[in-house]
Write an enzyme that holds these catalytic residues in place. Structure first.
Site, short mmCIF file in Angstrom:
data_model
loop_
_atom_site.label_atom_id
_atom_site.label_comp_id
_atom_site.label_asym_id
_atom_site.label_seq_id
_atom_site.Cartn_x
_atom_site.Cartn_y
_atom_site.Cartn_z
N VAL A 1 0.84 -1.20 0.00
CA VAL A 1 0.00 0.00 0.00
C VAL A 1 0.88 1.25 0.00
CG1 VAL A 1 -1.91 1.21 1.10
CG2 VAL A 1 -1.75 -1.28 1.30
N LYS A 2 0.61 2.11 -0.99
CA LYS A 2 1.36 3.36 -1.09
C LYS A 2 0.67 4.39 -0.20
CE LYS A 2 3.95 4.75 -5.12
NZ LYS A 2 3.87 5.29 -6.49
N ILE A 3 1.45 5.01 0.65
CA ILE A 3 0.89 5.97 1.61
C ILE A 3 1.66 7.29 1.43
CG2 ILE A 3 0.70 6.48 4.10
CD1 ILE A 3 -1.08 4.14 3.52
#
Ligand code: G3P
Length: 222
Positions: free
Chosen positions: A83-85
């Site tokens: 997951v890109k945050i």
């Protein structure tokens, strides 16, 4: 150095995989919009195609609660999702919570050593410093990679550095020289990595010379 493909385009990923240069994929909202498809469908398709290689897909909401909800949902789409945050206060709080549950996060939009340091301390699996965008504003993107690599090495962080916003082949060379863990490379730049004008010229000359042999003397097979 691992090669990730920075795209949401299935054909580009498939081709890079056939060449043997797809150790993972990174997407971002702009890349997904370009494909004009449903986000979840695109990500699931990419994950299946490159499994078990990691595929970064971005959570969109800016607030902690919704970001974490989205991240958990995205992480459930496939076992190889990362997951890109975004690099914000809420983003790093989210990374801390998600990392505790074993969800790998890629902290994106990193433009300073301090941001990379905070992301690593929060438990990010990856940080993505954007070298091209730093170059665009007159800074040296690759100098940032050198600094982050030094700090991570010094403190033995396990967080991997993804050189992102790669715009040319020189970025890839410098990333490799600096020992970056990953370069995420647009397909157009991956294609350029194969090329050198002297290679093309050399092949042409060898072919021309080869034709000077009589046909009966040119047999390679049989
Ligand atoms: O995936 C993030 C990054 O690679 C974006 O690149 O060219 O839009 O700065 P760019």
């Amino acid at each position: 150095m691992k090669f990730f493909v920075d795209t949401a385009n299935i054909d580009e990923i498939r081709q890079a995989k056939e060449w043997g240069f797809c150790d993972g994929v990174t997407t971002n909202p702009s890349l997904v919009v370009k494909e004009g498809k449903v986000f979840k469908d695109v990500v699931k398709e990419i994950c299946k195609l490159v499994d078990p290689a990691p595929v970064s897909a971005e959570a969109i909401s800016p607030d902690l609660e919704n970001m974490v909800k989205e991240a958990r949902a995205v992480a459930a789409w496939a076992k190889n999702v990362v997951v890109k945050i975004p690099m914000t206060e809420a983003g790093l709080q989210a990374v801390r919570l998600l990392a505790k549950d074993g969800i790998a996060c890629n902290v994106t939009l990193v433009f300073s050593v301090n941001q990379a340091l905070l992301a690593a301390k929060a438990g990010a699996a990856y940080v993505s410093p954007f070298v091209g965008r730093l170059d665009d504003v007159g800074e040296d993107g690759m100098a940032l990679i050198a600094d982050i690599m030094q700090v991570f090495k010094q403190y033995n962080f396990k967080t991997q550095v993804i050189v992102a916003s790669v715009r040319n082949t020189a970025h890839v060379t410098r990333a490799a020289l600096l020992g970056a863990h990953v370069s995420t490379i647009p397909f157009s730049v991956i294609k350029q990595l194969f090329r050198h004008p002297l290679t093309d010229k050399g092949i042409e000359r060898f072919n021309d010379d080869w034709k000077k042999l009589p046909e009966s003397a040119r047999k390679l097979i049989g």
